[in-house]
Scaffold this motif. Structure first.
Motif, mmCIF file in Angstrom:
data_model
loop_
_atom_site.group_PDB
_atom_site.id
_atom_site.type_symbol
_atom_site.label_atom_id
_atom_site.label_comp_id
_atom_site.label_asym_id
_atom_site.label_seq_id
_atom_site.Cartn_x
_atom_site.Cartn_y
_atom_site.Cartn_z
ATOM 1 N N PRO A 160 52.971 88.709 50.271
ATOM 2 C CA PRO A 160 54.273 88.391 49.672
ATOM 3 C C PRO A 160 55.384 89.299 50.169
ATOM 4 O O PRO A 160 56.541 88.866 50.287
ATOM 5 C CB PRO A 160 54.021 88.590 48.167
ATOM 6 N N VAL A 161 55.051 90.548 50.478
ATOM 7 C CA VAL A 161 56.045 91.472 51.020
ATOM 8 C C VAL A 161 56.513 90.985 52.393
ATOM 9 O O VAL A 161 57.716 90.982 52.695
ATOM 10 C CB VAL A 161 55.466 92.895 51.134
ATOM 11 N N LEU A 162 55.559 90.555 53.213
ATOM 12 C CA LEU A 162 55.929 89.997 54.515
ATOM 13 C C LEU A 162 56.863 88.803 54.357
ATOM 14 O O LEU A 162 57.859 88.673 55.070
ATOM 15 C CB LEU A 162 54.669 89.550 55.270
ATOM 16 N N ALA A 163 56.529 87.926 53.413
ATOM 17 C CA ALA A 163 57.357 86.738 53.198
ATOM 18 C C ALA A 163 58.760 87.127 52.746
ATOM 19 O O ALA A 163 59.757 86.507 53.159
ATOM 20 C CB ALA A 163 56.692 85.834 52.167
ATOM 21 N N ALA A 164 58.859 88.165 51.919
ATOM 22 C CA ALA A 164 60.155 88.582 51.389
ATOM 23 C C ALA A 164 61.038 89.232 52.450
ATOM 24 O O ALA A 164 62.261 89.319 52.282
ATOM 25 C CB ALA A 164 59.946 89.554 50.227
ATOM 26 N N GLU A 165 60.432 89.682 53.525
ATOM 27 C CA GLU A 165 61.210 90.319 54.595
ATOM 28 C C GLU A 165 62.013 89.314 55.409
ATOM 29 O O GLU A 165 62.864 89.698 56.216
ATOM 30 C CB GLU A 165 60.268 91.098 55.527
ATOM 31 N N ASN A 166 61.747 88.033 55.217
ATOM 32 C CA ASN A 166 62.500 86.961 55.894
ATOM 33 C C ASN A 166 62.495 87.121 57.410
ATOM 34 O O ASN A 166 63.510 86.904 58.076
ATOM 35 C CB ASN A 166 63.945 86.907 55.379
ATOM 36 N N GLN A 167 61.342 87.498 57.945
ATOM 37 C CA GLN A 167 61.221 87.613 59.388
ATOM 38 C C GLN A 167 60.960 86.237 60.003
ATOM 39 O O GLN A 167 60.729 85.258 59.313
ATOM 40 C CB GLN A 167 60.071 88.561 59.734
ATOM 41 N N THR A 168 61.021 86.204 61.324
ATOM 42 C CA THR A 168 60.682 84.978 62.041
ATOM 43 C C THR A 168 59.247 84.587 61.715
ATOM 44 O O THR A 168 58.378 85.451 61.627
ATOM 45 C CB THR A 168 60.821 85.210 63.562
ATOM 46 N N PRO A 169 58.950 83.304 61.525
ATOM 47 C CA PRO A 169 57.564 82.901 61.242
ATOM 48 C C PRO A 169 56.613 83.354 62.335
ATOM 49 O O PRO A 169 56.995 83.576 63.487
ATOM 50 C CB PRO A 169 57.658 81.368 61.191
ATOM 51 N N PHE A 170 55.357 83.476 61.952
ATOM 52 C CA PHE A 170 54.332 83.863 62.922
ATOM 53 C C PHE A 170 53.925 82.648 63.760
ATOM 54 O O PHE A 170 53.910 81.514 63.277
ATOM 55 C CB PHE A 170 53.117 84.449 62.211
ATOM 56 N N ASP A 171 53.575 82.912 64.998
ATOM 57 C CA ASP A 171 53.159 81.853 65.919
ATOM 58 C C ASP A 171 51.646 81.683 65.952
ATOM 59 O O ASP A 171 51.143 80.624 66.336
ATOM 60 C CB ASP A 171 53.634 82.189 67.347
ATOM 61 N N PHE A 172 50.930 82.736 65.560
ATOM 62 C CA PHE A 172 49.465 82.733 65.616
ATOM 63 C C PHE A 172 48.971 83.617 64.485
ATOM 64 O O PHE A 172 49.465 84.734 64.299
ATOM 65 C CB PHE A 172 48.991 83.285 66.961
ATOM 66 N N ILE A 173 48.002 83.116 63.716
ATOM 67 C CA ILE A 173 47.470 83.868 62.574
ATOM 68 C C ILE A 173 45.951 83.872 62.646
ATOM 69 O O ILE A 173 45.330 82.810 62.751
ATOM 70 C CB ILE A 173 47.948 83.255 61.240
ATOM 71 N N PHE A 174 45.379 85.070 62.594
ATOM 72 C CA PHE A 174 43.923 85.233 62.639
ATOM 73 C C PHE A 174 43.454 85.835 61.326
ATOM 74 O O PHE A 174 43.901 86.921 60.939
ATOM 75 C CB PHE A 174 43.519 86.128 63.808
ATOM 76 N N ILE A 175 42.562 85.131 60.646
ATOM 77 C CA ILE A 175 42.054 85.571 59.343
ATOM 78 C C ILE A 175 40.598 85.983 59.488
ATOM 79 O O ILE A 175 39.737 85.169 59.825
ATOM 80 C CB ILE A 175 42.194 84.437 58.301
ATOM 81 N N ASP A 176 40.336 87.260 59.228
ATOM 82 C CA ASP A 176 38.970 87.793 59.351
ATOM 83 C C ASP A 176 38.816 88.926 58.348
ATOM 84 O O ASP A 176 38.603 90.079 58.715
ATOM 85 C CB ASP A 176 38.719 88.285 60.781
ATOM 86 N N ALA A 177 38.924 88.580 57.076
ATOM 87 C CA ALA A 177 38.844 89.575 56.012
ATOM 88 C C ALA A 177 37.799 89.121 54.995
ATOM 89 O O ALA A 177 36.883 88.389 55.343
ATOM 90 C CB ALA A 177 40.222 89.762 55.376
ATOM 91 N N ASP A 178 37.909 89.566 53.751
ATOM 92 C CA ASP A 178 36.929 89.174 52.736
ATOM 93 C C ASP A 178 36.972 87.662 52.521
ATOM 94 O O ASP A 178 38.023 87.085 52.270
ATOM 95 C CB ASP A 178 37.162 89.927 51.429
ATOM 96 N N LYS A 179 35.830 87.043 52.646
ATOM 97 C CA LYS A 179 35.762 85.579 52.684
ATOM 98 C C LYS A 179 36.124 84.912 51.360
ATOM 99 O O LYS A 179 36.741 83.834 51.366
ATOM 100 C CB LYS A 179 34.381 85.122 53.163
ATOM 101 N N PRO A 180 35.778 85.482 50.201
ATOM 102 C CA PRO A 180 36.164 84.823 48.942
ATOM 103 C C PRO A 180 37.679 84.651 48.787
ATOM 104 O O PRO A 180 38.124 83.781 48.037
ATOM 105 C CB PRO A 180 35.589 85.762 47.867
ATOM 106 N N SER A 181 38.454 85.481 49.492
ATOM 107 C CA SER A 181 39.916 85.391 49.390
ATOM 108 C C SER A 181 40.531 84.430 50.408
ATOM 109 O O SER A 181 41.762 84.348 50.505
ATOM 110 C CB SER A 181 40.546 86.778 49.554
#
Length: 221
Positions: free
Chosen positions: A123-144
């Motif tokens: 949410p902090v990233l979203a609030a910074e109003n930066q340019t959207p990301f072009d590529f997103i890699f998710i490799d963290a805790d799986k239940p989340s």
């Protein structure tokens, strides 16, 4: 088909297509010395992420789950000179090892490591109003995964590529009542991609040094 055969084929792929890389080898040694779990992507998988970032023409990358920065380095190397990678890591010890690895790789100017719970940092990233990301890699805790994927969509633009790791789980993903929270998290990734008509997705099953698993890959728009 045996796990040994998968590993041997992985070794063949690395030998043929991936020249010795002192920086990447040093990062894995630093991870081990720091007591980090050996759950990084394999070299072949790291190079796949590198190529996907290049093929997508990404300038901004978001990684959820840094560990020791092995995958971070692979992706950051694929960015243009003005590119940026933001990576989120919950464990301060992991983030400290990653910081050292990224500095050794000469990529500190491109990589922004943020430490804390990803569900709080996104949410902090979203609030910074930066340019959207072009590529997103998710490799963290799986239940989340549902949380991470929901935020990935909010932080994307049409054309953004979203990759979610460890979604096959030795084939356990097909078990509706496995009782395993990690399997449930993998299934939630498929449910997410299937339920959003604006996302086109598929999955790649992988075998190799990391066993039997896979990536879900989607593109927005």
């Amino acid at each position: 088909m045996s796990a040994k055969l998968w590993t041997d084929v992985d070794a063949y792929v690395v030998d043929k297509l991936m020249p010795a890389d002192a920086v990447m080898e040093a990062s894995l040694r630093a991870n081990a010395a720091g007591g980090l779990p050996a759950i990084d992507v394999s070299p072949a998988q790291g190079k796949l992420l590198h190529l996907l970032v290049r093929m997508s023409g990404a300038r901004r990358v978001l990684e959820i789950g840094t560990l020791g920065g092995y995958s971070t380095i692979w992706m950051a190397r694929a960015l243009p000179a003005n590119g940026e990678l933001v990576t989120l890591e919950f464990e301060p010890v992991h983030a400290a090892v990653a910081k050292g690895n990224i500095e050794t790789a000469g990529l500190s100017g491109k990589v922004d490591i943020r430490v804390g719970k990803a569900a709080d940092l996104l949410p902090v990233l979203a609030a910074e109003n930066q340019t959207p990301f072009d590529f997103i890699f998710i490799d963290a805790d799986k239940p989340s995964n549902p949380i991470y994927l929901d935020w990935a969509l909010k932080l994307s633009r049409p054309g953004t590529v979203i990759v979610c790791d460890n979604v096959i789980r030795d084939g356990a993903v097909i078990r509706a009542n496995s009782g395993d929270a990690n399997v449930d998290g993998a299934r939630s990734a498929f449910d997410f991609f299937a339920s959003h008509p604006q996302v086109t997705a598929t999955a790649i099953q992988t075998v190799g040094a990391k066993g039997y698993d896979g990536f879900a890959i989607g593109i927005l728009g």
